[in-house]
Write a protein that holds these residues in place. Structure first.
Motif, PDB file in Angstrom:
ATOM      1  N   PHE A 752      -7.346  -1.931  -0.108  1.00 57.57           N
ATOM      2  CA  PHE A 752      -8.622  -1.263   0.309  1.00 57.57           C
ATOM      3  C   PHE A 752      -8.526  -0.004  -0.165  1.00 57.57           C
ATOM      4  O   PHE A 752      -7.394   0.796  -0.751  1.00 57.57           O
ATOM      5  N   SER A 753      -9.745   0.580  -0.463  1.00 56.96           N
ATOM      6  CA  SER A 753      -9.805   1.973  -0.931  1.00 56.96           C
ATOM      7  C   SER A 753     -11.375   2.256  -0.688  1.00 56.96           C
ATOM      8  O   SER A 753     -11.976   1.714   0.327  1.00 56.96           O
ATOM      9  N   PHE A 783      -5.666   4.565  -0.496  1.00 58.55           N
ATOM     10  CA  PHE A 783      -5.594   3.207  -1.036  1.00 58.55           C
ATOM     11  C   PHE A 783      -4.024   2.623   0.081  1.00 58.55           C
ATOM     12  O   PHE A 783      -3.463   3.247   0.440  1.00 58.55           O
ATOM     13  N   HIS A 784      -4.646   1.530   0.484  1.00 59.49           N
ATOM     14  CA  HIS A 784      -3.616   0.872   1.343  1.00 59.49           C
ATOM     15  C   HIS A 784      -3.825  -0.610   1.287  1.00 59.49           C
ATOM     16  O   HIS A 784      -4.805  -1.300   0.906  1.00 59.49           O
ATOM     17  N   ALA A 785      -2.677  -1.157   1.590  1.00 60.15           N
ATOM     18  CA  ALA A 785      -2.538  -3.001   1.663  1.00 60.15           C
ATOM     19  C   ALA A 785      -2.477  -3.256   2.942  1.00 60.15           C
ATOM     20  O   ALA A 785      -1.868  -2.720   3.881  1.00 60.15           O
ATOM     21  N   ARG A 786      -2.873  -4.539   3.404  1.00 58.52           N
ATOM     22  CA  ARG A 786      -2.941  -5.236   4.506  1.00 58.52           C
ATOM     23  C   ARG A 786      -2.407  -6.676   4.383  1.00 58.52           C
ATOM     24  O   ARG A 786      -3.077  -7.259   3.531  1.00 58.52           O
ATOM     25  N   VAL A 787      -1.196  -7.088   4.794  1.00 57.90           N
ATOM     26  CA  VAL A 787      -0.716  -8.233   4.713  1.00 57.90           C
ATOM     27  C   VAL A 787      -0.787  -8.995   6.021  1.00 57.90           C
ATOM     28  O   VAL A 787      -0.607  -8.689   7.105  1.00 57.90           O
ATOM     29  N   THR A 788      -1.188 -10.257   5.930  1.00 59.21           N
ATOM     30  CA  THR A 788      -1.436 -11.183   6.994  1.00 59.21           C
ATOM     31  C   THR A 788      -0.560 -12.388   6.878  1.00 59.21           C
ATOM     32  O   THR A 788      -0.632 -12.915   5.464  1.00 59.21           O
ATOM     33  N   GLU A 798       0.904   2.557   4.789  1.00 59.16           N
ATOM     34  CA  GLU A 798       0.384   4.217   4.856  1.00 59.16           C
ATOM     35  C   GLU A 798      -0.463   4.294   3.574  1.00 59.16           C
ATOM     36  O   GLU A 798      -0.008   4.022   2.551  1.00 59.16           O
ATOM     37  N   PRO A 799      -1.534   5.064   3.943  1.00 58.12           N
ATOM     38  CA  PRO A 799      -2.417   5.384   2.752  1.00 58.12           C
ATOM     39  C   PRO A 799      -1.653   5.985   1.701  1.00 58.12           C
ATOM     40  O   PRO A 799      -1.010   7.000   1.920  1.00 58.12           O
ATOM     41  N   GLN A 800      -1.998   5.763   0.451  1.00 57.01           N
ATOM     42  CA  GLN A 800      -1.606   6.715  -0.437  1.00 57.01           C
ATOM     43  C   GLN A 800      -2.823   7.493  -1.115  1.00 57.01           C
ATOM     44  O   GLN A 800      -3.736   6.714  -1.387  1.00 57.01           O
TER      45      GLN A 800
END
Length: 880
Positions: A752-753, A783-788, A798-800
């Motif tokens: 995401f961004s 920018f951040h990731a989400r893992v499912t 955590e957002p970069q």
């Protein structure tokens, strides 16, 4: 500017109390959070044009300045220029994607503002109108839908019509925006931010932010120019000035200047003149200014010398408004002077403009919408948990909020998680049984709050109580409910405002607590500075030959009469005869003093056979207007209207002494606790925001934010930047590696961004994501990731935060560090840029190029390959 016949502004009344009660019932039927006014970045959707680097950069800048959540950016593609698109193109490219984004991103009821970021067309055309193409502005259609023209007055284009359906309930209401529009899916307070270049557009945003809570002392100028077709808003000047005088926050001055350019630093202006010059730096931050003229809303085309929206913005205004098609001079199509009264109350610029516009369908609003120079925000502090604390299980969140003053208690507190509204934590409206007690002109009057009351219903109920015959017969005062306040007018002649005292208090009454607040800005009524007037009309009824003579008879209260007569010796038309009468009135020696009158505002049409003019008292106030009577008579084939001897009280409501009563509800200080079951959230990082609202219809917001890490389910994900740094070259393909732990049963990894989801890779525990920098645009991006995992558990990283900068923007100063052996040279770098490393063994000799390094992160690093190197001096520089 074409005339409709004749131009005259009527005082537009706010919605009736019946409407308020209907809205209260409607709101109770909704399965949604209560509506409020105010606004912040949490309530904004920013629309950017992906085919315009300037649009992307401006949108990113706006999000940074107003703290708009990253997925509240809508990316549309448009290559047709910034001026006009068809109605079909608008629907397909903007309206439908906007509605879908708000719905599918869970933002229904949260988004109140739509900000269009330059290089998006400001005008919509539909070629299927019965009288030719119809044009609306883009901002107006986003505000309240498409509005076709109807039949215009004879001889005028269809765009000069004023259909009844073009009016809207938010106008002059002083209500929360959402309480007047039922659909959060098709009505927004919409503005366009644009300019001839990106730097100028950014300046508009910066002005808006600087204007917040600035409480400027500069005046607002209302100019009545000599341009009779364009100065028609002057009929509403007295009302707006009087409202400001009662409130006492902004000085509004009327002037006969053609424009505001030579009047000095100012908070705003309303003008009506073809064209005039505006110097740079004319307006303070938060200023609103506009000009009533035909094509003030032509943003990028030639308007034949008319002063337009871009001229005001270039002179320092934060927002301006203008029409995009010939509107004729209907005042309903232009901002009313009460615009500045709403601003003085604390409303945002977008709220001020749309409340002051009865029929904005042909006008474009350009500027920063959230700026509120006269707001005062609630202040909040977090108590627990501590910042960045790791949370498990049920955690109690605690915060404390303070109201800025008793006039602005805290009325409600919401909780947002990751930029999304989650729930209302606390809300206090007027408590049933609370009482408002007034001592009005020496007479005590009480009103008790009824069950399920709102501020609007209390205002209506209090006004109805004050207007009961048993009270008005004693006080000689009438009340009008306007949103969350009551306008009081003295209707009994012969009394000065100073003699009419007002005391207001609220009492707990039969309720368990006191949550209702009331205050008056003045301890006594204020006398009007308006001058009374009477309008007369003369119509020739016998062909081209006008009346033979006109006479105006003025009668004073002592019975003295003055007669002014002119005869038609030159056989001029009716307009010419009336002009002669005006000159004779203004030259008569017995009408020059404070007990005299003057004439003006001549308006003629139909080839000069009809004329309208105004006689006005020379002294201010109601008593002066009531002390004079004027009667117009005619000799010859003409008629006059009205007939008989009449006082100069046509503008009676602007002459009567006034005061206000303002209502608010809530508490001055509040400590809140919220049990948060973190086991229902994804593991990882979350931002919690408390939002406190002022307990009035202004509803100014105060925020308190903290970020926490949740750890309940043993899930983890790590983000490794492969080509990304806090400062990164714009023309770079940014790359990251995401690794999930545990690495089994991963169903998807999302990236995401700005603008929301940028990538999704299914059924892998490790993924590499690449995002082209130019697609995001210059500016700051999270920018951040989400893992499912297959069991539905998730982890959110955590957002970069990465700022993309163009090549011409310098990076951080190059401070070198050297450590070893082996000797490692490090320096702050812009990812994607190339650096040259040079060295020398002797400072008396030239430096030699040793290597070139393309930075992938910061700090950049170079390792000396010569393990046996002697003492050396190093230099690092950036390659172009």
């Amino acid at each position: 500017m074409r005339n409709q016949n004749p131009p005259r502004a009527e005082r537009l009344k706010p919605g009736l109390c019946l409407v308020v009660y209907t809205l209260i019932l409607w709101m109770r039927l909704l399965d949604a959070s209560p509506t409020l006014g105010g606004g912040s970045g949490l309530n904004v959707m920013v629309v950017v044009n992906t085919n315009s680097p300037s649009s992307l950069a401006l949108g990113n800048f706006y999000c940074e300045q107003r703290q708009v959540p990253a997925d509240q950016v809508l990316r549309i593609g448009w290559i047709g220029g910034p001026v006009e698109w068809s109605r079909t193109e608008f629907e397909n490219r903007l309206m439908q994607p906007l509605q879908n984004a708000i719905l599918h991103r869970g933002l229904t009821g949260q988004i109140d503002y739509v900000v269009l970021s330059m290089d998006i067309p400001y005008r919509i055309v539909d070629g299927n109108g019965p009288n030719g193409p119809i044009r609306n502005s883009t901002t107006s259609v986003l505000f309240y839908g498409w509005h076709p023209d109807t039949n215009a007055p004879a001889g005028l284009p269809a765009s000069c019509s004023l259909p009844s359906h073009t009016r809207h309930p938010y106008a002059f209401s002083e209500q929360p925006f959402r309480s007047t529009f039922e659909s959060p899916a098709s009505n927004w307070l919409s503005t366009l931010i644009t300019a001839s270049n990106l730097a100028a557009a950014r300046t508009i945003v910066s002005r808006g932010v600087l204007g917040d809570e600035s409480w400027p002392t500069q005046p607002v100028y209302l100019t009545k120019s000599s341009d009779r077709a364009r100065n028609v808003r002057h009929w509403a000047f007295d009302d707006a000035i009087f409202e400001q005088q009662v409130l006492g926050r902004v000085q509004m001055l009327r002037t006969n200047a053609e424009g505001p350019g030579n009047l000095g630093l100012q908070l705003g202006s309303q003008s009506g003149y073809y064209g005039f010059a505006l110097p740079e730096g004319l307006f303070v931050p938060g200023a609103m200014a506009d000009n009533l003229t035909s094509y003030g809303g032509l943003l990028f085309e030639d308007a034949a010398g008319m002063t337009r929206v871009p001229d005001f913005l270039a002179a320092g205004a934060t927002a301006s408004y203008g029409t995009v098609v010939e509107p004729c001079n209907w005042t309903e199509k232009f901002p009313a002077p009460r615009n500045y009264f709403y601003q003085a109350r604390g409303f945002s610029i977008a709220e001020c403009y749309y409340q002051s516009l009865a029929a904005p369908y042909q006008g474009v609003l350009v500027g920063e919408p959230l700026s509120a120079p006269f707001a005062r925000r609630p202040t909040g502090i977090w108590i627990t948990p501590a910042p960045s604390e790791t949370l498990t299980g049920v955690v109690v969140l605690q915060a404390m909020f303070h109201a800025p003053d008793p006039e602005r208690p805290i009325g409600r507190v919401d909780w947002f998680l990751n930029g999304r509204f989650r729930q209302t934590i606390w809300q206090k409206g007027p408590t049933p049984g609370n009482r408002v007690r007034l001592i009005l002109a020496g007479h005590p009057i009480e009103y008790e709050v009824s069950p399920q009351a709102t501020l609007a219903s209390v205002a209506c109920g209090l006004a109805e109580t004050l207007n009961r015959p048993e009270h008005t017969n004693q006080t000689g005062i009438v009340a009008e409910a306007i949103g969350d306040r009551i306008l009081l007018r003295s209707v009994q002649p012969g009394r000065s405002g100073a003699s009419l005292t007002l005391q207001v208090e609220t009492q707990i009454g039969t309720a368990p607590e006191l949550t209702l607040f009331a205050w008056a800005p003045r301890p006594a009524f204020l006398d009007s500075t308006a001058r009374g007037y009477r309008t007369f009309r003369v119509r020739n009824v016998a062909g081209p030959i006008p009346a033979l003579a006109l006479s105006l008879t003025v009668t004073r209260t002592n019975g003295q009469t003055i007669n002014v007569t002119v005869t038609n010796t030159l056989a001029t038309n009716t307009v010419g005869l009336v002009q002669d009468l005006i000159q004779a009135i203004n030259a008569h020696p017995d009408l020059q003093g404070p007990d005299g009158l003057q004439a003006g505002d001549l308006y003629g049409n139909n080839g000069g056979s009809q004329a309208e003019f105004v006689v006005q008292s020379r002294a201010e106030g109601w008593s002066s207007a009531a002390a004079l009577k004027a009667a117009l008579t005619v000799v010859g084939a003409a008629t006059v209207e009205p007939t008989g001897a009449l006082t100069l009280e046509e503008n009676l409501e602007d002459l009567q002494p006034r005061n206000h009563v303002y209502l608010a509800a809530g508490a001055l200080t509040i400590t809140l606790s919220l049990p948060w079951d973190t086991t229902t959230e994804s593991d990882g990082w979350h931002e919690c925001t408390w939002v406190a609202y002022e307990g009035t219809h202004v509803a100014t917001q105060g925020h308190a934010r903290r970020r926490f890490k949740v750890a309940n389910h043993g899930r983890l994900a790590q983000v490794e930047p492969l080509m990304a740094a806090p400062l990164t070259r714009l023309n770079t393909a940014l790359r990251w590696r995401v690794r999930a732990q545990p690495d089994s049963n991963v169903t998807q990894i999302e990236w995401f961004s700005t603008g929301g989801l940028w990538g999704l890779i299914p059924n892998q525990s490790e993924a590499i994501f690449e995002v082209p920098g130019p697609s995001l645009g210059e500016g700051l991006h999270p920018f951040h990731a989400r893992v499912t995992w297959s069991d539905g558990r998730q982890y959110q990283t955590e957002p970069q935060w990465i700022r993309l900068i163009p090549d011409e923007t310098p990076g951080e100063p190059l401070h070198l560090t050297l450590a070893g052996p082996p000797w490692r040279l490090r320096w702050p770098a812009v990812a994607g840029r190339t650096y040259k490393v040079s060295s020398t063994d002797d400072l008396t000799r030239p430096f030699q190029l040793r290597a070139t390094v393309i930075a992938t992160n910061s700090p950049a690093e170079w390792v000396e390959p010569d393990a046996n190197a002697p003492t050396r001096f190093y230099r690092v520089g950036e390659l172009p």
